[in-house]
Design an enzyme around this catalytic site. Structure first.
Site: not given
Ligand code: AMP
Length: 289
Positions: A41-45, A47-48, A88-89, A92, A158, A160-161, A164, A196-198
């Site tokens: 969902m963007g706001a990449l970090h 984890g992504h 930014d995304d 990256q 990930g 993380k979810d 999901q 997390s993006s949040r």
């Molecule tokens: P999101 O953009 O939050 O929907 O996440 C996109 C993907 O990145 C999903 O498969 C998440 O599980 C994964 N993700 C988000 N945060 C992390 C993290 N800290 N470590 C590993 N994967 C992550």
């Protein structure tokens, strides 16, 4: 593995429509390249980026999709406030040589008259499925669409979810979607907080308290090596989180790592899952045992 279409670190090819996306992929297919999709969902970090790195090892061409999926947000959730730093995304993605970014508009993904919902039963009955009604239908619907739009060889999600991830494995198997699903472990900040993006919406004081979620998961998981009374350990975990400053705990539960049923036995592969609120923000995390 052939060399990347983006070997120079220049901007990824940008697809704004399904048609663009399919044209890009058709060209890669002609070149005999394998294709991997990283839905975000963007706001990449970081984890992504970890997902991207794993995918780049597995396939010749990597696409990252960036789409803030309205169907997975509840009415009281943060759809309008969700961060969308697209420039930014893309920068990256260029820096790690991602080959293409798929950035569709919501109207294209869900045109007027859109009527189909993908719903996975069982795995969605508890944890985030119970606390966020409709959330996983939204996730299952968008992921099914993205997989059918791109028809990649592989996609990655990930841990993380984690719920999901299992739901997506289930729907891919049930619907015979020909894609390999990979997963990657949780990337954390140096103090343990799952990235997390949040997280950017946490106040400075809540940000200082937030690592207690992971610390509590770790400490209770450690106790579970010798103490198999999982329900009482869960109560202790909830108490510890409330004491640490979390105002509410949605769940703190030992569950089977494959079925997500509540864990009962010490010989089961399990994980410990938590969702808790701090400063009105809901954080989730989990650890393997
Ligand atoms: P999101 O953009 O939050 O929907 O996440 C996109 C993907 O990145 C999903 O498969 C998440 O599980 C994964 N993700 C988000 N945060 C992390 C993290 N800290 N470590 C590993 N994967 C992550």
């Amino acid at each position: 593995m052939s060399t990347s279409a983006n070997g120079t670190g220049t901007a990824p090819l940008l697809a704004r429509s399904v048609r663009d996306l399919r044209e890009i992929i058709a060209q890669w297919r002609k070149d005999g390249a394998s294709v991997g999709l990283v839905p975000t969902m963007g706001a990449l970090h970081q984890g992504h980026m970890a997902l991207v790195r794993v995918m780049q090892e597995k396939v010749d061409r990597t696409i990252v999709s960036i789409f803030v999926n309205p169907k997975q947000f509840g009415v009281d959730e943060d759809l309008d406030d969700y961060p969308r730093p697209l420039e930014d995304d893309l920068a990256q993605l260029a820096s790690v040589k991602v080959d293409a970014a798929f950035v569709p508009e919501a109207e294209m993904i869900y045109p007027a008259g859109f009527s189909t919902i993908v719903s996975v039963s069982g795995l969605t009955n508890f944890m985030c499925g119970k606390e966020r009604p409709g959330h996983f239908e939204g996730v299952a619907t968008i992921v099914t669409k993205l997989l059918l739009q791109a028809l990649p060889d592989a996609a990655i999600f990930g841990e993380k979810d984690y719920q999901q991830l299992l739901i997506i494995r289930q729907l891919v198997s049930d619907l015979d979607i020909p894609v390999e699903i990979y997963s990657a472990p949780i990337e954390r900040e140096s103090d343990g907080l799952a990235i997390s993006s949040r997280n950017r919406y946490l106040s400075a004081s809540d940000r200082r308290l937030a690592p207690a979620l992971y610390a509590t998961l770790q400490s209770i998981a450690k106790d579970a090596v010798e103490n198999f009374n999982y329900r009482s350990l869960e109560s202790r975990g909830i108490e510890a989180l409330l004491e640490a400053g979390f105002e509410d705990v949605d769940y703190f539960e030992f569950r089977d790592a494959e079925t997500l049923e509540l864990a009962l036995r010490s010989d089961q592969a399990k994980r410990l899952f938590a969702a808790a609120f701090i400063g009105g923000k809901r954080l989730i995390d989990n650890v393997a045992l």
